[in-house]
Write a protein that holds these residues in place. Structure first.
Motif, PDB file in Angstrom:
ATOM      1  N   GLY A 264      63.843  76.752 -37.247  1.00 45.61           N
ATOM      2  CA  GLY A 264      63.732  75.953 -38.461  1.00 45.61           C
ATOM      3  C   GLY A 264      62.652  74.888 -38.301  1.00 45.61           C
ATOM      4  N   THR A 265      62.614  74.248 -37.137  1.00 42.57           N
ATOM      5  CA  THR A 265      61.602  73.223 -36.880  1.00 42.57           C
ATOM      6  C   THR A 265      60.192  73.817 -36.961  1.00 42.57           C
ATOM      7  OG1 THR A 265      63.178  72.161 -35.406  1.00 42.57           O
ATOM      8  CG2 THR A 265      60.882  71.436 -35.251  1.00 42.57           C
ATOM      9  N   GLN A 266      60.043  74.984 -36.394  1.00 41.44           N
ATOM     10  CA  GLN A 266      58.734  75.664 -36.477  1.00 41.44           C
ATOM     11  C   GLN A 266      58.348  75.934 -37.932  1.00 41.44           C
ATOM     12  OE1 GLN A 266      58.718  79.326 -34.238  1.00 41.44           O
ATOM     13  NE2 GLN A 266      59.228  78.285 -32.313  1.00 41.44           N
ATOM     14  N   GLY A 267      59.322  76.424 -38.681  1.00 38.26           N
ATOM     15  CA  GLY A 267      59.066  76.727 -40.092  1.00 38.26           C
ATOM     16  C   GLY A 267      58.677  75.482 -40.868  1.00 38.26           C
ATOM     17  N   ILE A 268      59.405  74.390 -40.623  1.00 38.65           N
ATOM     18  CA  ILE A 268      59.081  73.140 -41.325  1.00 38.65           C
ATOM     19  C   ILE A 268      57.676  72.680 -40.958  1.00 38.65           C
ATOM     20  CG2 ILE A 268      59.672  70.686 -41.484  1.00 38.65           C
ATOM     21  CD1 ILE A 268      62.634  71.565 -41.151  1.00 38.65           C
ATOM     22  N   ALA A 269      57.328  72.768 -39.670  1.00 40.01           N
ATOM     23  CA  ALA A 269      55.988  72.346 -39.238  1.00 40.01           C
ATOM     24  C   ALA A 269      54.906  73.177 -39.943  1.00 40.01           C
ATOM     25  CB  ALA A 269      55.865  72.480 -37.722  1.00 40.01           C
ATOM     26  N   GLU A 270      55.142  74.471 -40.067  1.00 40.88           N
ATOM     27  CA  GLU A 270      54.153  75.345 -40.721  1.00 40.88           C
ATOM     28  C   GLU A 270      53.993  74.996 -42.195  1.00 40.88           C
ATOM     29  OE1 GLU A 270      55.468  79.435 -39.450  1.00 40.88           O
ATOM     30  OE2 GLU A 270      54.324  79.459 -38.423  1.00 40.88           O
ATOM     31  N   ILE A 271      55.146  74.838 -42.870  1.00 45.34           N
ATOM     32  CA  ILE A 271      55.101  74.499 -44.291  1.00 45.34           C
ATOM     33  C   ILE A 271      54.441  73.130 -44.500  1.00 45.34           C
ATOM     34  CG2 ILE A 271      56.686  73.660 -46.100  1.00 45.34           C
ATOM     35  CD1 ILE A 271      56.237  76.597 -46.309  1.00 45.34           C
ATOM     36  N   GLN A 272      54.809  72.183 -43.619  1.00 52.61           N
ATOM     37  CA  GLN A 272      54.239  70.834 -43.690  1.00 52.61           C
ATOM     38  C   GLN A 272      52.719  70.901 -43.577  1.00 52.61           C
ATOM     39  OE1 GLN A 272      56.242  67.465 -43.350  1.00 52.61           O
ATOM     40  NE2 GLN A 272      54.324  67.212 -44.479  1.00 52.61           N
ATOM     41  N   LYS A 273      52.256  71.630 -42.588  1.00 55.71           N
ATOM     42  CA  LYS A 273      50.807  71.715 -42.351  1.00 55.71           C
ATOM     43  C   LYS A 273      50.100  72.423 -43.510  1.00 55.71           C
ATOM     44  CE  LYS A 273      47.302  72.555 -38.925  1.00 55.71           C
ATOM     45  NZ  LYS A 273      46.923  72.967 -37.569  1.00 55.71           N
ATOM     46  N   LEU A 274      50.702  73.506 -43.986  1.00 57.05           N
ATOM     47  CA  LEU A 274      50.083  74.242 -45.091  1.00 57.05           C
ATOM     48  C   LEU A 274      49.969  73.363 -46.331  1.00 57.05           C
ATOM     49  CD1 LEU A 274      48.933  76.715 -46.451  1.00 57.05           C
ATOM     50  CD2 LEU A 274      51.238  77.641 -46.697  1.00 57.05           C
ATOM     51  N   PHE A 275      51.058  72.631 -46.630  1.00 63.85           N
ATOM     52  CA  PHE A 275      50.989  71.775 -47.823  1.00 63.85           C
ATOM     53  C   PHE A 275      50.068  70.585 -47.605  1.00 63.85           C
ATOM     54  CE2 PHE A 275      54.328  74.401 -49.538  1.00 63.85           C
ATOM     55  CZ  PHE A 275      54.069  74.363 -50.902  1.00 63.85           C
ATOM     56  N   ASN A 276      49.907  70.121 -46.355  1.00 64.77           N
ATOM     57  CA  ASN A 276      48.890  69.101 -46.088  1.00 64.77           C
ATOM     58  C   ASN A 276      47.506  69.618 -46.455  1.00 64.77           C
ATOM     59  OD1 ASN A 276      50.701  67.242 -45.180  1.00 64.77           O
ATOM     60  ND2 ASN A 276      50.256  67.533 -42.996  1.00 64.77           N
ATOM     61  N   TYR A 277      47.215  70.840 -46.031  1.00 61.20           N
ATOM     62  CA  TYR A 277      45.938  71.463 -46.427  1.00 61.20           C
ATOM     63  C   TYR A 277      45.840  71.515 -47.950  1.00 61.20           C
ATOM     64  CZ  TYR A 277      44.652  73.455 -41.778  1.00 61.20           C
ATOM     65  OH  TYR A 277      44.274  73.653 -40.483  1.00 61.20           O
ATOM     66  N   ILE A 278      46.875  72.083 -48.558  1.00 59.89           N
ATOM     67  CA  ILE A 278      46.858  72.317 -50.003  1.00 59.89           C
ATOM     68  C   ILE A 278      46.638  71.024 -50.779  1.00 59.89           C
ATOM     69  CG2 ILE A 278      48.374  72.951 -51.947  1.00 59.89           C
ATOM     70  CD1 ILE A 278      49.469  75.236 -50.168  1.00 59.89           C
ATOM     71  N   ASN A 279      47.288  69.920 -50.314  1.00 59.47           N
ATOM     72  CA  ASN A 279      47.205  68.665 -51.052  1.00 59.47           C
ATOM     73  C   ASN A 279      45.820  68.037 -51.016  1.00 59.47           C
ATOM     74  OD1 ASN A 279      49.830  68.844 -51.891  1.00 59.47           O
ATOM     75  ND2 ASN A 279      50.649  67.734 -50.110  1.00 59.47           N
ATOM     76  N   ASN A 280      44.941  68.564 -50.174  1.00 61.53           N
ATOM     77  CA  ASN A 280      43.571  68.065 -50.132  1.00 61.53           C
ATOM     78  C   ASN A 280      42.676  68.700 -51.190  1.00 61.53           C
ATOM     79  OD1 ASN A 280      42.535  66.143 -47.920  1.00 61.53           O
ATOM     80  ND2 ASN A 280      44.192  67.296 -46.946  1.00 61.53           N
ATOM     81  N   PHE A 281      43.227  69.648 -51.933  1.00 62.84           N
ATOM     82  CA  PHE A 281      42.411  70.351 -52.926  1.00 62.84           C
ATOM     83  C   PHE A 281      43.092  70.322 -54.286  1.00 62.84           C
ATOM     84  CE2 PHE A 281      41.245  72.027 -48.812  1.00 62.84           C
ATOM     85  CZ  PHE A 281      39.867  72.035 -48.871  1.00 62.84           C
ATOM     86  N   THR A 282      42.304  70.571 -55.326  1.00 59.83           N
ATOM     87  CA  THR A 282      42.916  70.703 -56.643  1.00 59.83           C
ATOM     88  C   THR A 282      42.951  72.188 -57.007  1.00 59.83           C
ATOM     89  OG1 THR A 282      40.770  70.398 -57.674  1.00 59.83           O
ATOM     90  CG2 THR A 282      42.159  68.443 -57.478  1.00 59.83           C
ATOM     91  N   PHE A 283      44.018  72.561 -57.673  1.00 56.47           N
ATOM     92  CA  PHE A 283      44.209  73.956 -58.067  1.00 56.47           C
ATOM     93  C   PHE A 283      44.434  74.039 -59.563  1.00 56.47           C
ATOM     94  CE2 PHE A 283      45.188  73.733 -53.597  1.00 56.47           C
ATOM     95  CZ  PHE A 283      44.745  74.938 -53.085  1.00 56.47           C
ATOM     96  N   LYS A 284      44.077  75.164 -60.131  1.00 59.59           N
ATOM     97  CA  LYS A 284      44.295  75.367 -61.566  1.00 59.59           C
ATOM     98  C   LYS A 284      45.756  75.696 -61.845  1.00 59.59           C
ATOM     99  CE  LYS A 284      40.043  75.366 -63.426  1.00 59.59           C
ATOM    100  NZ  LYS A 284      39.066  76.101 -62.629  1.00 59.59           N
ATOM    101  N   ASN A 285      46.437  76.275 -60.856  1.00 62.99           N
ATOM    102  CA  ASN A 285      47.805  76.745 -61.071  1.00 62.99           C
ATOM    103  C   ASN A 285      48.802  75.963 -60.235  1.00 62.99           C
ATOM    104  OD1 ASN A 285      47.432  79.284 -62.825  1.00 62.99           O
ATOM    105  ND2 ASN A 285      45.927  79.592 -61.205  1.00 62.99           N
ATOM    106  N   ASN A 286      50.043  75.994 -60.664  1.00 61.99           N
ATOM    107  CA  ASN A 286      51.106  75.296 -59.944  1.00 61.99           C
ATOM    108  C   ASN A 286      51.431  76.016 -58.626  1.00 61.99           C
ATOM    109  OD1 ASN A 286      53.316  73.423 -59.640  1.00 61.99           O
ATOM    110  ND2 ASN A 286      54.654  75.176 -60.083  1.00 61.99           N
ATOM    111  N   ILE A 287      51.643  75.213 -57.581  1.00 63.41           N
ATOM    112  CA  ILE A 287      52.012  75.773 -56.276  1.00 63.41           C
ATOM    113  C   ILE A 287      53.310  75.109 -55.844  1.00 63.41           C
ATOM    114  CG2 ILE A 287      51.294  76.043 -53.867  1.00 63.41           C
ATOM    115  CD1 ILE A 287      48.392  75.511 -54.920  1.00 63.41           C
TER     116      ILE A 287
END
Lengths: 454, 454
Positions: A264-287
């Motif tokens: 679970g900790t690994q999964g949270i770290a992955e999701i956390q990191k991915l959304f950190n990346y994502i939050n640095n960009f703007t997207f046309k669609n909801n994520i």
């Protein structure tokens, strides 16, 4: 020979010019985005050895493989006993050595292992080809359909997951479709199952969670208990089932719930990191992070993606995820990959139903010359060649038939301009140009003709 | 599961990115020309009902059809007696209802008849799709290969033949290939056979004539006599076998020889008219009347086309002709058509061997960002997005590994530019741009970067 009533096998389709233009618009958009992100094309044969395909899609999948009968004496290797036993599966395995491609993932894995010494890793490939499944045909489900896959193999980096989300967003923005991009992670689901004491019931738990919107909380509890999970454990799921709010809140809640399990900790770290990346960009669609996403659970080991249309109720229009051992079945271990697949048929249906195709996808010539007779013909053929040299698609009605029939042809084919040249026009070295949409017509010189049609 | 050594069925091929780009260059050129002349795309399913395919390609062709085993209990309809008799052909007909497309002509004929009430005639379609044949694989012969067909159906006009010659000429001019376009007419061959008193030996006569260059006049005479043609009749052929000179001289000679036969007169009139059309235009390639051309004689009824490369000795790279009753087998009589087919595999081989592919067909990104670490990564990802927004295909090396490995990746993939951004570059809001071909590098601003890469 007896005359036959012609038809095509059920579940297959002919594609006429108009449909092809629209489908190509989708394929070209996906290709364009894949290439922009550095994915290169791969094409594999329509059929593979059955040994490559069998056992890769589960028992149900094996039944849906189209098998190709061996050439020549296909019963050569079958003994009279085997024949009389009529063991269908066994016999099929002897009389058929090849099968039609069922998806693009297994041929890709086969290709990677077969060419591992030549391939430059990380290997980014896309593949847009038809696949075949002996499924029962029904609305929206065909026996021949295209898949549009992109995978990167040989890289653990979550930058790949970010770029997959960026590609999804770009494809649908270009297609003018509004979608919802849902992300989950297999490791988080595994953490949840472990936390409530049933790590082996991961699939049952996820399937049940998936039904919350449809059947409600109580029924989900009921289903989980039927699957053999104790009431106390089921009740533990409540915070997960009620998970809502911003991504940071969701992650906080998850940390409390599964932060003590390793997976679970690994999964949270992955999701956390991915959304950190994502939050640095703007997207046309909801994520969004959607824990109910259980797509391909026997297969994916990390991120899971699924995309649904906001314009029309329908299954997912794109999906994918990370797998840690795709090539293991062919003997190449320890290569992680992540990929997505766009569902071109569903995308087509959404765009068709919501009028999203641009008007100019249709392929027709710009102009048609009416054929008045042998004398006028050559005058027209010479001008026709000039038009084609000037990048104008054009044609002449080949037969000398009534004008009405020729005009009907132009009209039915939605050709925007008709060109007429009789005695008068030829004498003046001009043509009459008729606009088929507005109905007006003008006598013009060759230069004017080219200018108007360009 | 046991680990398998992966491979593909014999006679099939995987196509990597580089080959796909080159093949697409050929396909796109052919498509471009077809559309310029008003032909529209059609796509048919990979498999057809076997009843559609069987009996259309002769006995040999039937053997080369790939048959698809029926799903489920494929022996359901087979009695114990039938099973024990092991009549392979009969059994194959019961256990298989579908077969892979063997060419594009029969599916086209099937499509036309099936949709005759919706189709606008004359119907001009092109079709570029793979076909499958259970042929013995050998150099240049595959079990899966593409055909690139165009046909117009429902028009008798010889303008169609002219335009086919124009399309052939344009395709090969665009591909920078020098070819010889040979034209014949089935009616002339029939006239010759009739003139020497053996109308039924049309095929034998043409096959023998075809060998003149290889075996010489005497052997041709010998062969014809072996086929049962009397010496006196054989000797009559001499002026035909020695036919040479300009088209007008050839036609004059033909008029003398077969002008009294009805079918011969028709053939001469057609050839005369077609060459009248042709002589009004200039072509990049040589066009000639070649009476030895016997291609598809059981099939064509008027003009016959064949194209050979001048750059390389090889079979024909394009061929076609007119057929008067293609759709008759499916119940639609009296529809005349004419078509051609380009052999993409042979064209590929000629172009590859003579270095005719343009250098820029390869699909690779323009630039790769080196990944120095988590801090530098986001700086690069943001610039990367800007590049992609500016229509520049680019990628970032996803994993944080040794620079040497990353540079090797860029080098192996022939990526022309590498972009580096470390602490210094980030502080100055710049990047270092390395030209991988010339080896030099420069520190540049984002604007300069985009300008250089565009």
């Amino acid at each position: 020979m007896a005359i036959q009533t012609p038809g095509i096998p059920k579940g297959t389709r002919d594609f006429s010019s108009e449909i092809i233009s629209k489908r190509n618009y989708i394929f070209e958009t996906i290709k364009f985005v894949y290439q922009k992100f550095g994915y290169s094309p791969l094409e594999t044969p329509a059929f593979e050895n059955l040994s490559t395909l069998t056992g890769k899609y589960g028992e149900e999948g094996d039944k849906l493989l189209f098998k190709i009968l061996n050439s020549g004496d296909f019963l050569k290797e079958v003994s009279p006993e085997e024949l009389s036993q009529r063991n269908i599966n066994k016999l099929a395995g002897i009389v058929c050595e090849k099968g039609l491609r069922y998806d693009l993932t297994v041929p890709f894995a086969r290709y990677v292992v077969q060419n591992q010494n030549q391939i430059i890793f990380p290997f980014k490939r896309y593949q847009i080809q038809p696949v075949w499944r002996a499924d029962r045909p029904q609305k929206g489900r065909y026996r021949e359909f295209y898949q549009c896959d992109a995978d990167i193999i040989g890289s653990d980096s979550l930058i790949n997951e970010l770029e997959i989300v960026q590609m999804i967003d770009m494809v649908f923005a270009k297609l003018d479709m509004s979608v919802n991009i849902k992300i989950n992670n297999r490791k988080i689901l595994a953490g949840i199952a472990e936390r409530i004491g049933y790590p082996e019931k991961l699939t049952d738990i996820t399937v049940a969670i998936d039904k919350i919107d449809k059947i409600g909380l109580d029924k989900v509890y009921e289903e989980l208990m039927q699957k053999g999970i104790e009431e106390n454990s089921v009740k533990l799921l409540e915070p997960i089932l009620n998970l809502s709010g911003k991504i940071t809140e969701k992650i906080q809640c998850l940390e409390k719930f599964i932060g003590e399990t390793e997976i679970g900790t690994q999964g949270i770290a992955e999701i956390q990191k991915l959304f950190n990346y994502i939050n640095n960009f703007t997207f046309k669609n909801n994520i969004e992070l959607d824990l109910t996403l259980a797509r391909g659970l026997n297969y994916y080991t990390g991120a899971i993606f699924e995309v649904t249309s906001n314009d029309m109720l329908m299954g997912s229009v794109c999906g994918g995820g990370r797998y840690d051992n795709l090539t293991g079945i062919f003997g190449l271990e320890g290569v992680s990959g992540v990929g997505i697949s766009f569902g071109a048929d569903r995308i087509f249906d959404v765009m068709e139903n919501t009028g999203k195709f641009p008007k100019n996808t249709n392929i027709s010539v710009k102009a048609m010359f009416v054929n008045f007779g042998e004398k006028e013909e050559m005058y027209c053929l010479k001008i026709l060649q000039k038009l084609r040299e000037n990048s104008i698609d054009a044609e002449i009605y080949p037969d000398i038939v009534k004008m009405k029939k020729q005009m009907k042809y132009a009209n039915d084919k939605k050709i925007p301009f008709v060109i007429l040249a009789g005695e008068n026009e030829i004498a003046e070295n001009k043509v009459t140009l008729k606009n088929m949409i507005e109905g007006n017509q003008d006598k013009v010189s060759l230069e004017e003709l080219i200018m108007t049609l360009k």
